[in-house]
Design a protein around this motif. Structure first.
Motif, PDB file in Angstrom:
ATOM      1  N   LEU A 140       0.827  -1.210   0.000  1.00 29.69           N
ATOM      2  CA  LEU A 140       0.000   0.000   0.000  1.00 29.69           C
ATOM      3  C   LEU A 140       0.861   1.260   0.000  1.00 29.69           C
ATOM      4  CD1 LEU A 140      -2.747  -1.051   2.559  1.00 29.69           C
ATOM      5  CD2 LEU A 140      -3.096  -0.539   0.138  1.00 29.69           C
ATOM      6  N   ALA A 141       1.931   1.252   0.797  1.00 32.97           N
ATOM      7  CA  ALA A 141       2.825   2.411   0.866  1.00 32.97           C
ATOM      8  C   ALA A 141       3.518   2.637  -0.477  1.00 32.97           C
ATOM      9  CB  ALA A 141       3.850   2.217   1.979  1.00 32.97           C
ATOM     10  N   ASN A 142       3.965   1.573  -1.117  1.00 29.07           N
ATOM     11  CA  ASN A 142       4.608   1.689  -2.429  1.00 29.07           C
ATOM     12  C   ASN A 142       3.659   2.266  -3.468  1.00 29.07           C
ATOM     13  OD1 ASN A 142       7.400   0.968  -2.808  1.00 29.07           O
ATOM     14  ND2 ASN A 142       6.841  -1.020  -1.953  1.00 29.07           N
ATOM     15  N   GLU A 143       2.444   1.748  -3.516  1.00 28.77           N
ATOM     16  CA  GLU A 143       1.466   2.242  -4.486  1.00 28.77           C
ATOM     17  C   GLU A 143       1.147   3.717  -4.240  1.00 28.77           C
ATOM     18  OE1 GLU A 143      -1.780  -0.482  -4.012  1.00 28.77           O
ATOM     19  OE2 GLU A 143      -0.697  -2.116  -4.998  1.00 28.77           O
ATOM     20  N   ALA A 144       0.938   4.060  -2.969  1.00 27.14           N
ATOM     21  CA  ALA A 144       0.603   5.451  -2.635  1.00 27.14           C
ATOM     22  C   ALA A 144       1.775   6.384  -2.922  1.00 27.14           C
ATOM     23  CB  ALA A 144       0.197   5.542  -1.165  1.00 27.14           C
ATOM     24  N   PRO A 184       3.220  13.022  -7.164  1.00 21.86           N
ATOM     25  CA  PRO A 184       3.949  13.688  -8.252  1.00 21.86           C
ATOM     26  C   PRO A 184       5.470  13.610  -8.062  1.00 21.86           C
ATOM     27  CG  PRO A 184       2.209  15.108  -7.401  1.00 21.86           C
ATOM     28  CD  PRO A 184       2.293  13.912  -6.488  1.00 21.86           C
ATOM     29  N   GLY A 185       6.166  13.202  -9.109  1.00 24.07           N
ATOM     30  CA  GLY A 185       7.621  13.147  -9.091  1.00 24.07           C
ATOM     31  C   GLY A 185       8.210  11.935  -8.392  1.00 24.07           C
ATOM     32  N   ASP A 202      15.104   7.683  -9.470  1.00 17.33           N
ATOM     33  CA  ASP A 202      15.395   8.894 -10.249  1.00 17.33           C
ATOM     34  C   ASP A 202      14.608  10.109  -9.761  1.00 17.33           C
ATOM     35  OD1 ASP A 202      17.153   7.543 -11.908  1.00 17.33           O
ATOM     36  OD2 ASP A 202      15.585   6.983 -13.335  1.00 17.33           O
ATOM     37  N   SER A 203      13.882   9.945  -8.672  1.00  9.81           N
ATOM     38  CA  SER A 203      13.061  11.035  -8.148  1.00  9.81           C
ATOM     39  C   SER A 203      13.920  12.037  -7.378  1.00  9.81           C
ATOM     40  CB  SER A 203      11.995  10.475  -7.207  1.00  9.81           C
ATOM     41  OG  SER A 203      11.208   9.512  -7.858  1.00  9.81           O
ATOM     42  N   VAL A 237      10.280  13.257  -2.893  1.00  9.00           N
ATOM     43  CA  VAL A 237      10.108  12.050  -2.094  1.00  9.00           C
ATOM     44  C   VAL A 237       9.886  12.407  -0.624  1.00  9.00           C
ATOM     45  CG1 VAL A 237      11.206   9.912  -1.314  1.00  9.00           C
ATOM     46  CG2 VAL A 237      11.436  10.636  -3.696  1.00  9.00           C
ATOM     47  N   ASP A 238      10.616  13.375  -0.113  1.00 12.83           N
ATOM     48  CA  ASP A 238      10.461  13.794   1.275  1.00 12.83           C
ATOM     49  C   ASP A 238       9.025  14.236   1.551  1.00 12.83           C
ATOM     50  OD1 ASP A 238      11.492  14.366   3.884  1.00 12.83           O
ATOM     51  OD2 ASP A 238      11.520  16.494   3.347  1.00 12.83           O
ATOM     52  N   ARG A 239       8.504  15.095   0.695  1.00  8.30           N
ATOM     53  CA  ARG A 239       7.129  15.576   0.835  1.00  8.30           C
ATOM     54  C   ARG A 239       6.146  14.416   0.720  1.00  8.30           C
ATOM     55  NH1 ARG A 239       4.107  15.308  -2.789  1.00  8.30           N
ATOM     56  NH2 ARG A 239       5.657  15.423  -4.425  1.00  8.30           N
ATOM     57  N   ALA A 240       6.371  13.532  -0.236  1.00  6.17           N
ATOM     58  CA  ALA A 240       5.460  12.413  -0.474  1.00  6.17           C
ATOM     59  C   ALA A 240       5.436  11.432   0.686  1.00  6.17           C
ATOM     60  CB  ALA A 240       5.850  11.700  -1.764  1.00  6.17           C
TER      61      ALA A 240
END
Length: 81
Positions: free
Chosen positions: A14-18, A23-24, A54-55, A60-63
């Motif tokens: 679930l975490a991977n999909e979310a 974005p990014g 490549d993000s 990634v931090d925000r996500a």
């Protein structure tokens, strides 16, 4: 508020999909989730490592914060593996 129990594999998926839906973060991934010690209810898990691919680290931090907050309201990590 009641949360739904998920095992480590389910919660990681679930975490991977979310995360990848953010974005990014299409190439980012969560290798696994980990139980937080001494937390018995609610958000009892964390994503200790995230592979950014490549993000951009800022994306990634925000996500990660967004995903953990959202999923933490819905799911808790069960003791069953």
């Amino acid at each position: 508020m009641t949360t739904t129990g998920k095992n480590s594999a389910e919660l990681t998926q679930l975490a991977n999909e979310a995360l990848r839906d953010q974005p990014g973060c299409e190439t980012a991934s969560v290798p696994g989730v980990r139980r937080l010690p001494d937390v018995r209810a609610g958000r009892n898990w964390e994503m200790p490592n995230v592979i950014i691919g490549d993000s951009l680290i800022s994306d990634v931090d925000r996500a990660v914060i967004t995903v953990h907050h959202r999923l933490g309201r819905q799911f808790h990590l069960t003791t069953e593996e």
